[in-house]
Design an enzyme around this catalytic site. Structure first.
Site, PDB file in Angstrom:
ATOM      1  N   ASN A  92       0.787  -1.232   0.000  1.00 58.06           N
ATOM      2  CA  ASN A  92       0.000   0.000   0.000  1.00 58.06           C
ATOM      3  C   ASN A  92       0.822   1.287   0.000  1.00 58.06           C
ATOM      4  O   ASN A  92       0.450   2.256  -0.652  1.00 58.06           O
ATOM      5  CB  ASN A  92      -0.922  -0.001   1.226  1.00 58.06           C
ATOM      6  CG  ASN A  92      -1.535   1.360   1.471  1.00 58.06           C
ATOM      7  OD1 ASN A  92      -2.425   1.800   0.729  1.00 58.06           O
ATOM      8  ND2 ASN A  92      -1.044   2.066   2.484  1.00 58.06           N
ATOM      9  N   TYR A 157       4.749   9.630 -10.983  1.00 52.61           N
ATOM     10  CA  TYR A 157       3.739   8.865 -10.263  1.00 52.61           C
ATOM     11  C   TYR A 157       3.007   7.904 -11.203  1.00 52.61           C
ATOM     12  O   TYR A 157       2.892   6.708 -10.923  1.00 52.61           O
ATOM     13  CB  TYR A 157       2.747   9.832  -9.612  1.00 52.61           C
ATOM     14  CG  TYR A 157       1.687   9.163  -8.763  1.00 52.61           C
ATOM     15  CD1 TYR A 157       2.002   8.612  -7.532  1.00 52.61           C
ATOM     16  CD2 TYR A 157       0.357   9.090  -9.198  1.00 52.61           C
ATOM     17  CE1 TYR A 157       1.030   8.001  -6.747  1.00 52.61           C
ATOM     18  CE2 TYR A 157      -0.621   8.487  -8.420  1.00 52.61           C
ATOM     19  CZ  TYR A 157      -0.274   7.942  -7.193  1.00 52.61           C
ATOM     20  OH  TYR A 157      -1.234   7.329  -6.428  1.00 52.61           O
TER      21      TYR A 157
HETATM   22  N1  LIG Z   1      -5.298   9.169  -1.837  1.00 53.97           N
HETATM   23  C1  LIG Z   1      -5.515   9.025  -3.117  1.00 53.97           C
HETATM   24  O1  LIG Z   1      -6.233   9.844  -3.706  1.00 53.97           O
HETATM   25  C2  LIG Z   1      -4.935   7.838  -3.866  1.00 53.97           C
HETATM   26  C3  LIG Z   1      -5.404   7.606  -5.165  1.00 53.97           C
HETATM   27  C4  LIG Z   1      -4.908   6.516  -5.891  1.00 53.97           C
HETATM   28  C5  LIG Z   1      -3.968   5.675  -5.327  1.00 53.97           C
HETATM   29  N2  LIG Z   1      -3.516   5.923  -4.056  1.00 53.97           N
HETATM   30  C6  LIG Z   1      -2.501   5.008  -3.537  1.00 53.97           C
HETATM   31  O2  LIG Z   1      -2.915   4.457  -2.306  1.00 53.97           O
HETATM   32  C7  LIG Z   1      -1.781   4.192  -1.476  1.00 53.97           C
HETATM   33  C8  LIG Z   1      -1.993   4.861  -0.117  1.00 53.97           C
HETATM   34  O3  LIG Z   1      -2.122   6.255  -0.335  1.00 53.97           O
HETATM   35  P1  LIG Z   1      -2.712   7.283   0.738  1.00 53.97           P
HETATM   36  O4  LIG Z   1      -3.634   8.161   0.023  1.00 53.97           O
HETATM   37  O5  LIG Z   1      -3.166   6.564   1.953  1.00 53.97           O
HETATM   38  O6  LIG Z   1      -1.376   8.131   1.021  1.00 53.97           O
HETATM   39  P2  LIG Z   1      -0.826   8.826   2.346  1.00 53.97           P
HETATM   40  O7  LIG Z   1      -1.928   9.220   3.242  1.00 53.97           O
HETATM   41  O8  LIG Z   1       0.111   9.853   1.847  1.00 53.97           O
HETATM   42  O9  LIG Z   1      -0.022   7.618   3.053  1.00 53.97           O
HETATM   43  C9  LIG Z   1       1.124   7.110   2.434  1.00 53.97           C
HETATM   44  C10 LIG Z   1       1.674   5.981   3.281  1.00 53.97           C
HETATM   45  O10 LIG Z   1       2.881   5.519   2.641  1.00 53.97           O
HETATM   46  C11 LIG Z   1       3.927   5.539   3.620  1.00 53.97           C
HETATM   47  N3  LIG Z   1       5.244   5.792   3.060  1.00 53.97           N
HETATM   48  C12 LIG Z   1       5.624   6.780   2.209  1.00 53.97           C
HETATM   49  N4  LIG Z   1       6.954   6.738   2.017  1.00 53.97           N
HETATM   50  C13 LIG Z   1       7.435   5.711   2.767  1.00 53.97           C
HETATM   51  C14 LIG Z   1       8.714   5.167   3.002  1.00 53.97           C
HETATM   52  N5  LIG Z   1       9.818   5.691   2.439  1.00 53.97           N
HETATM   53  N6  LIG Z   1       8.834   4.095   3.826  1.00 53.97           N
HETATM   54  C15 LIG Z   1       7.744   3.566   4.414  1.00 53.97           C
HETATM   55  N7  LIG Z   1       6.498   4.033   4.245  1.00 53.97           N
HETATM   56  C16 LIG Z   1       6.346   5.099   3.430  1.00 53.97           C
HETATM   57  C17 LIG Z   1       3.545   6.691   4.555  1.00 53.97           C
HETATM   58  O11 LIG Z   1       4.281   6.584   5.760  1.00 53.97           O
HETATM   59  P3  LIG Z   1       4.748   7.923   6.585  1.00 53.97           P
HETATM   60  O12 LIG Z   1       3.558   8.351   7.392  1.00 53.97           O
HETATM   61  O13 LIG Z   1       5.886   7.453   7.420  1.00 53.97           O
HETATM   62  O14 LIG Z   1       5.136   8.944   5.569  1.00 53.97           O
HETATM   63  C18 LIG Z   1       2.052   6.440   4.695  1.00 53.97           C
HETATM   64  O15 LIG Z   1       1.798   5.427   5.605  1.00 53.97           O
HETATM   65  C19 LIG Z   1      -0.572   4.739  -2.227  1.00 53.97           C
HETATM   66  O16 LIG Z   1       0.097   3.688  -2.890  1.00 53.97           O
HETATM   67  C20 LIG Z   1      -1.183   5.700  -3.226  1.00 53.97           C
HETATM   68  O17 LIG Z   1      -0.386   5.874  -4.370  1.00 53.97           O
HETATM   69  C21 LIG Z   1      -3.979   6.976  -3.324  1.00 53.97           C
END
Ligand SMILES: NC(=O)c1ccc[n+]([C@@H]2O[C@H](COP(=O)([O-])OP(=O)(O)OC[C@H]3O[C@@H](n4cnc5c(N)ncnc54)[C@H](OP(=O)(O)O)[C@@H]3O)[C@@H](O)[C@H]2O)c1
Length: 248
Positions: A92, A157
């Site tokens: 994730n 991305y």
């Molecule tokens: N939100 C959207 O609109 C959306 C849409 C399409 C796809 N997605 C995908 O869904 C997934 C989750 O996204 P989200 O929206 O929940 O994003 P988010 O709120 O920004 O959370 C991102 C997560 O990834 C972790 N992460 C980032 N860099 C890291 C690293 N170097 N090592 C370990 N952990 C790391 C963060 O940990 P930290 O707290 O330590 O930074 C956090 O737990 C992602 O793959 C994203 O691309 C999201």
């Protein structure tokens, strides 16, 4: 009915956003959760303790910085030492960056690929080894509509998520003989910090084109993951599920 009770689910990046919704949903469905986060902060550990008490399930916290191959290697060897089975892996964790190609350095593209793609590959290699021995397992990769549709200024991305999609499809073929299913979820805008990072312009554009005229809640993504992890989806593999409120 989802049948994840008694399963062990490994989730990366589950301290906030969609990952946190996965953690809550799987614990509530009776699964043991192996929570892999960048660092163990007090608030997250407290959340896991409370959730564990509430649901009666076990939550084990591991750390790994997905920007570092060595850190992932150390996490995988720690996981092996616990001799735990892993029934479900959810790749994730992810990052987003914005910038038109001419303003984007090669290094910044590599940095995004490291977290969004290479880390997923490395973790999948480690965990698939356990699943192949078990002759069962489910892998769910977080892709994005950004890996399917073109959005100017999101080359890093979008390409990293397109790679995740191709990886999902090839892994589904390679791992099927071992009883392992591999699918991807491709959301549009979900209410998390990442959505805020995408900026007003991108948010307005997506909203304008979204039939349901709202963004997804993280738990709406978790419901799809519960289904894909469960035996209710036993004939589904190699698929990419758009979850986008009717984006057009
Ligand atoms: N939100 C959207 O609109 C959306 C849409 C399409 C796809 N997605 C995908 O869904 C997934 C989750 O996204 P989200 O929206 O929940 O994003 P988010 O709120 O920004 O959370 C991102 C997560 O990834 C972790 N992460 C980032 N860099 C890291 C690293 N170097 N090592 C370990 N952990 C790391 C963060 O940990 P930290 O707290 O330590 O930074 C956090 O737990 C992602 O793959 C994203 O691309 C999201």
């Amino acid at each position: 009915m989802n049948t994840n009770q008694g399963k062990t689910v490994l989730i990366t990046g589950c301290n906030r956003g969609i990952g946190l919704a996965f953690l809550d949903a799987f614990a509530e469905s009776g699964a043991t959760v192996l929570a892999c986060v960048r660092s163990k902060d007090g608030e997250f550990v407290h959340h896991c303790d409370e959730l564990s008490k509430k649901t009666g399930t076990e939550i084990v916290v591991f750390t790994a910085d997905l920007s570092s191959e060595d850190s992932i290697k150390a996490f995988i060897s720690e996981l092996y030492k616990t001799k735990r089975k892993v029934d479900v892996l959810i790749n994730n964790a992810g990052v987003v960056t914005k910038g038109i190609l001419q303003m984007t350095t090669l290094q910044s593209i590599k940095d995004v690929f490291q977290i969004n793609f290479f880390a997923q590959v490395q973790i999948t290699q480690g965990v698939a080894k356990l699943m192949m021995r078990q002759k069962s397992g489910v892998i769910i990769n977080m892709a994005s509509i950004g890996g399917i549709d073109a959005y100017p200024a999101y080359t890093s991305y979008g390409c990293s998520k397109a790679a995740v999609i191709y990886f999902t499809k090839t892994m589904a073929q390679e791992l099927a003989p071992y009883g392992i299913r591999v699918n991807a979820i491709a959301p549009s805008m979900v209410k998390t910090r990442m959505q805020e990072q995408m900026g007003e312009e991108a948010n307005e554009e997506i909203m304008r084109r979204t039939a349901l005229k709202r963004n997804a809640e993280p738990d709406e993504i978790a419901k799809l993951a519960l289904f894909l992890a469960s035996d209710d989806s036993s004939f589904i593999t190699g698929q990419v599920y758009r979850i986008d409120g009717g984006l057009n």
